[in-house]
Design a protein around this motif. Structure first.
Motif, PDB file in Angstrom:
ATOM      1  N   PRO A   1      26.049 -26.496  -6.849  1.00 44.25           N
ATOM      2  CA  PRO A   1      26.821 -26.535  -5.593  1.00 44.25           C
ATOM      3  C   PRO A   1      28.332 -26.638  -5.780  1.00 44.25           C
ATOM      4  O   PRO A   1      29.079 -26.339  -4.858  1.00 44.25           O
ATOM      5  N   LYS A   2      28.778 -27.024  -6.969  1.00 42.91           N
ATOM      6  CA  LYS A   2      30.223 -27.125  -7.222  1.00 42.91           C
ATOM      7  C   LYS A   2      30.827 -25.807  -7.713  1.00 42.91           C
ATOM      8  O   LYS A   2      32.030 -25.699  -7.900  1.00 42.91           O
ATOM      9  N   LEU A   3      29.964 -24.802  -7.922  1.00 43.38           N
ATOM     10  CA  LEU A   3      30.441 -23.539  -8.498  1.00 43.38           C
ATOM     11  C   LEU A   3      31.439 -22.840  -7.582  1.00 43.38           C
ATOM     12  O   LEU A   3      32.437 -22.283  -8.050  1.00 43.38           O
ATOM     13  N   ASN A   4      31.199 -22.845  -6.274  1.00 45.81           N
ATOM     14  CA  ASN A   4      32.111 -22.180  -5.339  1.00 45.81           C
ATOM     15  C   ASN A   4      33.530 -22.720  -5.497  1.00 45.81           C
ATOM     16  O   ASN A   4      34.500 -21.947  -5.579  1.00 45.81           O
ATOM     17  N   MET A   5      33.670 -24.042  -5.575  1.00 46.86           N
ATOM     18  CA  MET A   5      34.989 -24.650  -5.754  1.00 46.86           C
ATOM     19  C   MET A   5      35.572 -24.306  -7.126  1.00 46.86           C
ATOM     20  O   MET A   5      36.767 -24.044  -7.258  1.00 46.86           O
ATOM     21  N   GLN A   6      34.707 -24.269  -8.138  1.00 43.91           N
ATOM     22  CA  GLN A   6      35.167 -23.930  -9.491  1.00 43.91           C
ATOM     23  C   GLN A   6      35.744 -22.515  -9.533  1.00 43.91           C
ATOM     24  O   GLN A   6      36.804 -22.284 -10.121  1.00 43.91           O
ATOM     25  N   ILE A   7      35.044 -21.568  -8.890  1.00 43.42           N
ATOM     26  CA  ILE A   7      35.513 -20.173  -8.866  1.00 43.42           C
ATOM     27  C   ILE A   7      36.809 -20.075  -8.062  1.00 43.42           C
ATOM     28  O   ILE A   7      37.740 -19.352  -8.434  1.00 43.42           O
ATOM     29  N   ARG A   8      36.878 -20.790  -6.937  1.00 39.35           N
ATOM     30  CA  ARG A   8      38.109 -20.799  -6.120  1.00 39.35           C
ATOM     31  C   ARG A   8      39.303 -21.244  -6.949  1.00 39.35           C
ATOM     32  O   ARG A   8      40.379 -20.640  -6.918  1.00 39.35           O
ATOM     33  N   GLU A   9      39.114 -22.341  -7.707  1.00 38.94           N
ATOM     34  CA  GLU A   9      40.219 -22.890  -8.500  1.00 38.94           C
ATOM     35  C   GLU A   9      40.553 -21.992  -9.677  1.00 38.94           C
ATOM     36  O   GLU A   9      41.724 -21.795 -10.013  1.00 38.94           O
ATOM     37  N   GLN A  10      39.512 -21.439 -10.316  1.00 42.80           N
ATOM     38  CA  GLN A  10      39.733 -20.591 -11.491  1.00 42.80           C
ATOM     39  C   GLN A  10      40.578 -19.365 -11.150  1.00 42.80           C
ATOM     40  O   GLN A  10      41.507 -19.009 -11.867  1.00 42.80           O
ATOM     41  N   PHE A  11      40.252 -18.733 -10.019  1.00 42.59           N
ATOM     42  CA  PHE A  11      40.937 -17.501  -9.636  1.00 42.59           C
ATOM     43  C   PHE A  11      41.974 -17.710  -8.530  1.00 42.59           C
ATOM     44  O   PHE A  11      42.527 -16.744  -7.998  1.00 42.59           O
ATOM     45  N   GLN A  12      42.244 -18.967  -8.187  1.00 38.97           N
ATOM     46  CA  GLN A  12      43.270 -19.320  -7.196  1.00 38.97           C
ATOM     47  C   GLN A  12      43.045 -18.614  -5.852  1.00 38.97           C
ATOM     48  O   GLN A  12      43.979 -18.113  -5.229  1.00 38.97           O
ATOM     49  N   PHE A  13      41.771 -18.590  -5.420  1.00 43.13           N
ATOM     50  CA  PHE A  13      41.450 -17.955  -4.148  1.00 43.13           C
ATOM     51  C   PHE A  13      41.841 -18.861  -2.989  1.00 43.13           C
ATOM     52  O   PHE A  13      41.672 -20.082  -3.053  1.00 43.13           O
ATOM     53  N   GLN A  14      42.315 -18.246  -1.917  1.00 51.98           N
ATOM     54  CA  GLN A  14      42.681 -18.984  -0.714  1.00 51.98           C
ATOM     55  C   GLN A  14      41.470 -19.201   0.196  1.00 51.98           C
ATOM     56  O   GLN A  14      41.384 -20.193   0.920  1.00 51.98           O
ATOM     57  N   GLU A  15      40.502 -18.261   0.149  1.00 47.43           N
ATOM     58  CA  GLU A  15      39.335 -18.330   1.016  1.00 47.43           C
ATOM     59  C   GLU A  15      38.449 -19.527   0.667  1.00 47.43           C
ATOM     60  O   GLU A  15      38.436 -19.999  -0.467  1.00 47.43           O
ATOM     61  N   GLU A  16      37.662 -19.980   1.657  1.00 49.98           N
ATOM     62  CA  GLU A  16      36.792 -21.142   1.456  1.00 49.98           C
ATOM     63  C   GLU A  16      35.530 -20.770   0.677  1.00 49.98           C
ATOM     64  O   GLU A  16      35.229 -21.364  -0.351  1.00 49.98           O
ATOM     65  N   HIS A  17      34.771 -19.776   1.195  1.00 48.00           N
ATOM     66  CA  HIS A  17      33.528 -19.387   0.535  1.00 48.00           C
ATOM     67  C   HIS A  17      33.754 -18.065  -0.205  1.00 48.00           C
ATOM     68  O   HIS A  17      34.015 -17.038   0.407  1.00 48.00           O
ATOM     69  N   VAL A  18      33.665 -18.102  -1.522  1.00 46.94           N
ATOM     70  CA  VAL A  18      34.023 -16.924  -2.334  1.00 46.94           C
ATOM     71  C   VAL A  18      32.838 -16.331  -3.087  1.00 46.94           C
ATOM     72  O   VAL A  18      32.982 -15.291  -3.735  1.00 46.94           O
ATOM     73  N   LEU A  19      31.669 -16.972  -3.011  1.00 42.95           N
ATOM     74  CA  LEU A  19      30.508 -16.458  -3.750  1.00 42.95           C
ATOM     75  C   LEU A  19      29.828 -15.345  -2.962  1.00 42.95           C
ATOM     76  O   LEU A  19      28.690 -15.450  -2.511  1.00 42.95           O
ATOM     77  N   LYS A  20      30.546 -14.234  -2.802  1.00 39.73           N
ATOM     78  CA  LYS A  20      30.063 -13.042  -2.098  1.00 39.73           C
ATOM     79  C   LYS A  20      30.373 -11.822  -2.957  1.00 39.73           C
ATOM     80  O   LYS A  20      31.508 -11.655  -3.418  1.00 39.73           O
ATOM     81  N   ALA A  21      29.364 -10.974  -3.161  1.00 44.48           N
ATOM     82  CA  ALA A  21      29.502  -9.839  -4.082  1.00 44.48           C
ATOM     83  C   ALA A  21      30.640  -8.907  -3.688  1.00 44.48           C
ATOM     84  O   ALA A  21      31.491  -8.564  -4.515  1.00 44.48           O
ATOM     85  N   ASP A  22      30.680  -8.458  -2.435  1.00 43.80           N
ATOM     86  CA  ASP A  22      31.719  -7.520  -1.995  1.00 43.80           C
ATOM     87  C   ASP A  22      33.113  -8.121  -2.178  1.00 43.80           C
ATOM     88  O   ASP A  22      34.051  -7.435  -2.605  1.00 43.80           O
ATOM     89  N   PHE A  23      33.249  -9.396  -1.833  1.00 49.67           N
ATOM     90  CA  PHE A  23      34.539 -10.083  -1.957  1.00 49.67           C
ATOM     91  C   PHE A  23      34.991 -10.104  -3.414  1.00 49.67           C
ATOM     92  O   PHE A  23      36.124  -9.728  -3.737  1.00 49.67           O
ATOM     93  N   LEU A  24      34.114 -10.524  -4.314  1.00 49.81           N
ATOM     94  CA  LEU A  24      34.483 -10.642  -5.735  1.00 49.81           C
ATOM     95  C   LEU A  24      34.779  -9.276  -6.361  1.00 49.81           C
ATOM     96  O   LEU A  24      35.692  -9.148  -7.177  1.00 49.81           O
ATOM     97  N   LEU A  25      34.027  -8.246  -5.963  1.00 50.82           N
ATOM     98  CA  LEU A  25      34.233  -6.916  -6.544  1.00 50.82           C
ATOM     99  C   LEU A  25      35.573  -6.321  -6.129  1.00 50.82           C
ATOM    100  O   LEU A  25      36.161  -5.531  -6.865  1.00 50.82           O
ATOM    101  N   ASP A  26      36.077  -6.699  -4.943  1.00 50.40           N
ATOM    102  CA  ASP A  26      37.419  -6.261  -4.543  1.00 50.40           C
ATOM    103  C   ASP A  26      38.472  -6.786  -5.514  1.00 50.40           C
ATOM    104  O   ASP A  26      39.542  -6.193  -5.670  1.00 50.40           O
ATOM    105  N   TYR A  27      38.157  -7.904  -6.161  1.00 51.39           N
ATOM    106  CA  TYR A  27      39.068  -8.492  -7.156  1.00 51.39           C
ATOM    107  C   TYR A  27      38.683  -8.080  -8.578  1.00 51.39           C
ATOM    108  O   TYR A  27      39.196  -8.634  -9.544  1.00 51.39           O
TER     109      TYR A  27
END
Length: 614
Positions: A363-389
């Motif tokens: 459950p902490k992975l979403n926050m880990q990915i946000r911090e790792q890639f400095q994402f502004q969005e809250e929920h980032v564990l979405k395939a389409d969203f990540l592939l845009d990056y």
């Protein structure tokens, strides 16, 4: 996000600066001028009227000239281009809201000022962690930079670093083994950083063509193709995600050795030290040439260590190259090819399922990915969203600790023997959707490409598989693929591939032709076949709304013969176009595809996509 996709999103004014720079480069006779002219010959209104796909193709052809254009901008001593480029090429920063970019810019300047202050203190403190040798290296570079900067001032000219001076300074920094971060700290200790207004920063970056800015969305876009060029300009040979993947394979004593050399706090955790090395911009080639080995290791031992790192750690078999330099160059090319590859490795549905189940177990992975890639969005564990990056399943799994990966594998019943990451990717492959993503490769009967993409199939099965996938697509478009009715109509002589039942005795006939050779050119044969299907339908009192022929592509002669045919209501459908229409339809408001859009001899994909987006 790829350049073509960004250009499609923006208006002409927002693309204007970028187009002007490309136009300027074209006017100076670039090395690929002939290929560029072949693209432009269809446009009578110049580059501005060229479609997004062809602008992206032209940009690829002038990439080396564009890189020189960016390098020339570094001669402006106050540009802060090194700071700004390092922000926008960081994984996760290719799409940013203006306020988020402003925060990253301010944080970077604050961080640099703090580190400059600390470095200056280390110069004066005899008991600092900096060795005397390292202090000497810093002082040599600083003195040379000071001379290059001040000689203009003394000659009553605006201070600039000429291209010759910049070339010498780059060579010097490499010989001294300085990281990009160390170079920045020394540069800005001579010329103090002045924080600029963020609107001015965006305007400068936009004017030199490295970013696009959407006024409507207040969003900055940096194309994947641009990131690769900017990375080359900054002498960063691989993306951060591949650098991280390599560093994680090293033992902690080796990581400590690299950290000590570049003044990184060795009391940090293993992961923090890895991020520190990446942030420092330690050259990847230098790392693999000398920094990961014992000082007394022989060349043969170094090659063996590098081979084992690639084969056992990175799963790259038979790394090309006889010398250590050639092997490292091959590894960099391998990572570059992986990054350019649009394939995800598993299906999009499989990627979404993987992310969803990772989120349950970790459950902490979403926050880990946000911090790792400095994402502004809250929920980032979405395939389409990540592939845009340009962040793929493997990139996410690389960030998860071994212990957490093993827990995830146990909880989800994934095979435990062998490589954990490869086992997870295989588990979430989702074969049907993976086949759909390789629809064009099936159409071309490209066994090698299919094998490379994780699909094992016999050549004798490709024709039937192409037909099955075409059925899946038409079902997805909302049509009634009526196999029962088709089987009732078919005879031993006349056997339609696909029948779409529109109701009220009205049908569409679909014929599938998978071919190895480019440019399908057998109109006389296929037309006889289709006319016999047409006669069969008419004999059974059916009205044929349309006949569709789906194939990887069609030759000019085939299209010309089709245009002259007056007996059939036939449209030609390239496989890639059909799949693109299918993807666009899924995001449209239509429940069933309006087949009246199939009205051209060769279907007009661009017009259909535009209609679906309304």
């Amino acid at each position: 996000m790829r350049l073509e996709k960004i250009l499609d999103k923006l208006g002409s004014i927002e693309k204007n600066s970028f187009i002007k720079i490309i136009d300027s480069i074209i006017s100076k006779n670039p090395k690929n001028k002939k290929e560029i002219n072949e693209i432009l010959i269809t446009s009578d209104k110049g580059l501005k009227s060229v479609d997004s796909q062809n602008i992206a193709n032209i940009f690829t052809l002038i990439s080396s000239e564009f890189k020189e254009h960016i390098k020339s901008e570094f001669q402006e001593i106050t540009s802060q281009l090194d700071i700004l480029i390092d922000i926008i090429i960081k994984d996760g920063n290719c799409i940013m809201k203006q306020d988020w970019f402003s925060r990253l810019y301010e944080a970077e300047i604050k961080n640099l000022n703090s580190k400059i202050k600390s470095l200056n203190a280390d110069f004066e403190n005899e008991k600092s962690d900096l060795s005397e040798i390292r202090k000497r290296d810093y002082q040599i570079y600083k003195s040379c930079l000071y001379t290059a900067y001040k000689n203009d001032v003394e000659s009553n000219r605006d201070p600039r670093i000429t291209s010759d001076e910049l070339s010498i300074l780059l060579t010097l920094s490499k010989q001294l083994g300085l990281s990009q971060e160390e170079i920045k700290l020394i540069n800005y200790s001579i010329l103090p950083i002045k924080k600029k207004d963020i609107q001015d920063v965006i305007k400068e970056l936009k004017n030199i063509g490295v970013i696009f800015y959407s006024n409507k969305e207040n969003t900055i876009y940096v194309a994947d193709e641009m990131v690769r060029i900017l990375r080359e300009v900054r002498e960063k040979e691989v993306a951060e995600k591949f650098y991280r993947r390599t560093l994680k394979l090293l033992r902690e004593p080796i990581i400590n050795q690299i950290a000590r050399e570049h003044n990184i706090d060795r009391n940090h955790t293993f992961s923090q030290k890895i991020e520190g090395i990446i942030k420092e911009g330690v050259p990847f080639t230098n790392l693999l040439l000398s920094k990961i080995y014992k000082s007394d290791s022989t060349l043969t031992q170094r090659k063996k260590i590098l081979n084992e790192l690639c084969e056992k750690g990175l799963n790259i078999k038979n790394l090309k190259g006889a010398t250590l330099d050639e092997k490292i160059e091959s590894l960099i090319k391998y990572f570059d090819n992986v990054e350019r590859d649009e394939k995800v490795g598993i299906s999009l549905d499989g990627f979404d399922k993987l992310l969803s189940e990772l989120n349950v177990t970790l459950p902490k992975l979403n926050m880990q990915i946000r911090e790792q890639f400095q994402f502004q969005e809250e929920h980032v564990l979405k395939a389409d969203f990540l592939l845009d990056y340009n962040i793929k399943p493997r990139d996410i799994l690389d960030l998860i600790s071994k212990e957490d990966l093993k827990m995830f594998i146990r909880e989800n019943g994934i095979k435990q023997r062998g490589d954990d990451i490869l086992n997870i990717l295989e588990f979430y492959k989702d074969v049907e959707n993976l086949y759909l993503e390789n629809y064009e490769n099936v159409a071309y009967r490209d066994l090698n490409q299919l094998k490379e993409n994780g699909i094992a199939i016999k050549e004798s099965e490709l024709g039937l598989k192409f037909e099955e996938l075409t059925k899946v697509i038409f079902k997805g478009l909302g049509f009634n693929v009526d196999d029962k009715f088709r089987n009732q109509l078919n005879t031993k002589k006349d056997m339609m591939d696909i029948l779409l039942n529109l109701g009220n005795d009205e049908i569409i006939i679909v014929e599938c032709k998978s071919v190895k050779e480019r440019g399908y050119n057998k109109f006389s044969t296929v037309s006889r076949q289709l006319k016999s299907y047409q006669n069969l339908a008419i004999k059974n009192n059916l009205r044929i709304a349309k006949i569709l022929l789906v194939s990887p592509e069609f030759s000019d002669d085939f299209i010309a013969d089709c245009e002259l045919d007056t007996e059939m209501n036939l449209s030609l459908v390239p496989a890639a176009s059909l799949r693109n229409i299918f993807e666009a339809f899924k995001d449209s408001t239509y429940q069933e595809f309006p087949y009246v859009l199939f009205r051209d001899i060769v279907i007009n994909e661009e017009r259909i996509l535009k209609a679906l987006r309304k």
